[in-house]
Design a protein around this motif. Structure first.
Motif, mmCIF file in Angstrom:
data_model
loop_
_atom_site.group_PDB
_atom_site.id
_atom_site.type_symbol
_atom_site.label_atom_id
_atom_site.label_comp_id
_atom_site.label_asym_id
_atom_site.label_seq_id
_atom_site.Cartn_x
_atom_site.Cartn_y
_atom_site.Cartn_z
ATOM 1 N N GLU A 175 -23.053 -32.466 -53.647
ATOM 2 C CA GLU A 175 -21.704 -32.314 -53.115
ATOM 3 C C GLU A 175 -20.758 -33.161 -53.957
ATOM 4 O OE1 GLU A 175 -19.227 -32.686 -48.933
ATOM 5 O OE2 GLU A 175 -21.122 -33.777 -49.138
ATOM 6 N N ILE A 176 -19.845 -32.497 -54.653
ATOM 7 C CA ILE A 176 -18.848 -33.189 -55.470
ATOM 8 C C ILE A 176 -17.713 -33.637 -54.555
ATOM 9 C CG2 ILE A 176 -17.240 -32.991 -57.417
ATOM 10 C CD1 ILE A 176 -20.086 -32.617 -58.319
ATOM 11 N N ILE A 177 -17.283 -34.890 -54.723
ATOM 12 C CA ILE A 177 -16.213 -35.451 -53.906
ATOM 13 C C ILE A 177 -15.145 -36.013 -54.851
ATOM 14 C CG2 ILE A 177 -15.636 -37.177 -52.144
ATOM 15 C CD1 ILE A 177 -18.869 -37.132 -51.711
ATOM 16 N N CYS A 178 -13.927 -35.490 -54.746
ATOM 17 C CA CYS A 178 -12.816 -35.950 -55.580
ATOM 18 C C CYS A 178 -11.704 -36.472 -54.686
ATOM 19 C CB CYS A 178 -12.292 -34.806 -56.442
ATOM 20 S SG CYS A 178 -13.518 -34.096 -57.558
ATOM 21 N N ASP A 179 -11.157 -37.626 -55.059
ATOM 22 C CA ASP A 179 -10.115 -38.234 -54.256
ATOM 23 C C ASP A 179 -9.067 -38.847 -55.171
ATOM 24 O OD1 ASP A 179 -8.684 -39.200 -52.098
ATOM 25 O OD2 ASP A 179 -9.994 -40.926 -51.777
ATOM 26 N N GLY A 180 -7.861 -38.281 -55.177
ATOM 27 C CA GLY A 180 -6.793 -38.818 -56.009
ATOM 28 C C GLY A 180 -5.728 -37.772 -56.286
ATOM 29 N N ILE A 181 -4.814 -38.125 -57.190
ATOM 30 C CA ILE A 181 -3.661 -37.255 -57.424
ATOM 31 C C ILE A 181 -4.017 -35.929 -58.094
ATOM 32 C CG2 ILE A 181 -1.988 -39.138 -57.460
ATOM 33 C CD1 ILE A 181 -1.999 -38.982 -60.505
ATOM 34 N N ASP A 182 -5.088 -35.890 -58.880
ATOM 35 C CA ASP A 182 -5.485 -34.651 -59.554
ATOM 36 C C ASP A 182 -6.821 -34.118 -59.009
ATOM 37 O OD1 ASP A 182 -7.026 -36.687 -60.610
ATOM 38 O OD2 ASP A 182 -6.507 -36.286 -62.704
ATOM 39 N N GLU A 183 -7.073 -34.363 -57.726
ATOM 40 C CA GLU A 183 -8.372 -34.048 -57.123
ATOM 41 C C GLU A 183 -8.711 -32.563 -57.150
ATOM 42 O OE1 GLU A 183 -6.874 -34.047 -52.469
ATOM 43 O OE2 GLU A 183 -7.744 -35.877 -53.289
ATOM 44 N N GLU A 184 -7.746 -31.691 -56.906
ATOM 45 C CA GLU A 184 -8.017 -30.249 -56.884
ATOM 46 C C GLU A 184 -8.466 -29.763 -58.258
ATOM 47 O OE1 GLU A 184 -7.964 -28.075 -54.367
ATOM 48 O OE2 GLU A 184 -7.161 -29.365 -52.803
ATOM 49 N N GLU A 185 -7.728 -30.162 -59.282
ATOM 50 C CA GLU A 185 -8.058 -29.765 -60.652
ATOM 51 C C GLU A 185 -9.407 -30.351 -61.074
ATOM 52 O OE1 GLU A 185 -6.244 -30.189 -65.174
ATOM 53 O OE2 GLU A 185 -5.047 -30.883 -63.482
ATOM 54 N N ALA A 186 -9.639 -31.596 -60.727
ATOM 55 C CA ALA A 186 -10.899 -32.259 -61.073
ATOM 56 C C ALA A 186 -12.081 -31.546 -60.417
ATOM 57 C CB ALA A 186 -10.860 -33.725 -60.653
ATOM 58 N N LEU A 187 -11.940 -31.227 -59.134
ATOM 59 C CA LEU A 187 -13.022 -30.557 -58.416
ATOM 60 C C LEU A 187 -13.334 -29.205 -59.041
ATOM 61 C CD1 LEU A 187 -14.980 -30.609 -55.982
ATOM 62 C CD2 LEU A 187 -13.189 -29.440 -54.676
ATOM 63 N N GLU A 188 -12.303 -28.439 -59.344
ATOM 64 C CA GLU A 188 -12.508 -27.119 -59.947
ATOM 65 C C GLU A 188 -13.222 -27.234 -61.293
ATOM 66 O OE1 GLU A 188 -9.956 -23.269 -61.514
ATOM 67 O OE2 GLU A 188 -8.952 -24.766 -60.278
ATOM 68 N N ASP A 189 -12.788 -28.172 -62.131
ATOM 69 C CA ASP A 189 -13.400 -28.362 -63.450
ATOM 70 C C ASP A 189 -14.861 -28.801 -63.325
ATOM 71 O OD1 ASP A 189 -13.631 -28.472 -66.197
ATOM 72 O OD2 ASP A 189 -12.316 -30.205 -66.458
ATOM 73 N N MET A 190 -15.126 -29.737 -62.423
ATOM 74 C CA MET A 190 -16.503 -30.220 -62.235
ATOM 75 C C MET A 190 -17.420 -29.096 -61.746
ATOM 76 S SD MET A 190 -16.587 -33.501 -63.014
ATOM 77 C CE MET A 190 -17.972 -34.214 -62.142
ATOM 78 N N VAL A 191 -16.985 -28.364 -60.722
ATOM 79 C CA VAL A 191 -17.801 -27.290 -60.165
ATOM 80 C C VAL A 191 -18.042 -26.195 -61.201
ATOM 81 C CG1 VAL A 191 -17.837 -25.434 -58.440
ATOM 82 C CG2 VAL A 191 -17.209 -27.758 -57.768
ATOM 83 N N ASN A 192 -17.000 -25.799 -61.937
ATOM 84 C CA ASN A 192 -17.154 -24.763 -62.954
ATOM 85 C C ASN A 192 -18.102 -25.197 -64.064
ATOM 86 O OD1 ASN A 192 -15.424 -23.053 -61.585
ATOM 87 N ND2 ASN A 192 -13.644 -23.574 -62.825
ATOM 88 N N SER A 193 -18.006 -26.440 -64.482
ATOM 89 C CA SER A 193 -18.872 -26.947 -65.555
ATOM 90 C C SER A 193 -20.336 -26.995 -65.110
ATOM 91 C CB SER A 193 -18.407 -28.327 -65.992
ATOM 92 O OG SER A 193 -17.114 -28.265 -66.518
ATOM 93 N N ILE A 194 -20.563 -27.455 -63.881
ATOM 94 C CA ILE A 194 -21.933 -27.523 -63.359
ATOM 95 C C ILE A 194 -22.504 -26.117 -63.185
ATOM 96 C CG2 ILE A 194 -23.348 -28.174 -61.359
ATOM 97 C CD1 ILE A 194 -21.412 -30.618 -61.072
ATOM 98 N N SER A 195 -21.699 -25.207 -62.655
ATOM 99 C CA SER A 195 -22.130 -23.827 -62.449
ATOM 100 C C SER A 195 -22.460 -23.133 -63.760
ATOM 101 C CB SER A 195 -21.070 -23.033 -61.695
ATOM 102 O OG SER A 195 -20.888 -23.537 -60.399
ATOM 103 N N ALA A 196 -21.791 -23.545 -64.829
ATOM 104 C CA ALA A 196 -22.027 -22.966 -66.156
ATOM 105 C C ALA A 196 -23.211 -23.606 -66.872
ATOM 106 C CB ALA A 196 -20.775 -23.093 -67.012
#
Length: 88
Positions: free
Chosen positions: A63-84
């Motif tokens: 479970e990826i957990i992002c907390d901060g001003i760019d959390e949405e973008e960070a979460l999307e990038d992390m999930v996409n990279s792991i999925s790839a």
């Protein structure tokens, strides 16, 4: 704070090379980025040693957990990279 579960798809899990790539991606963001494993180990995604210490194997879900001003973008990038497969 935003979270999302993702499955590790690369055949060897989060060994040194994909762990390093995961950290590189996480360090692009100012948000705090961590992940939890199935056995409740929490790792700092910006630390290679912390990621390696999680001993995440192929097929496991984290479970990826992002907390901060760019959390949405960070979460999307992390999930996409792991999925790839993190380059593997």
């Amino acid at each position: 704070m935003v979270t999302k579960k993702v499955q590790i798809v690369n055949a060897t899990g989060l060994h040194l090379r994909p762990a390093g790539l995961l950290c590189e991606i996480a360090m692009k963001y100012t948000s705090k980025i961590t992940f939890k494993t199935d056995n409740n180990y929490e790792a700092n995604a910006k630390s290679v040693l912390s990621v390696l210490g999680a001993c995440v194997k192929s097929g496991e879900e984290i479970e990826i957990i992002c907390d901060g001003i760019d959390e949405e973008e960070a979460l999307e990038d992390m999930v996409n990279s792991i999925s790839a497969g993190l380059g593997e």
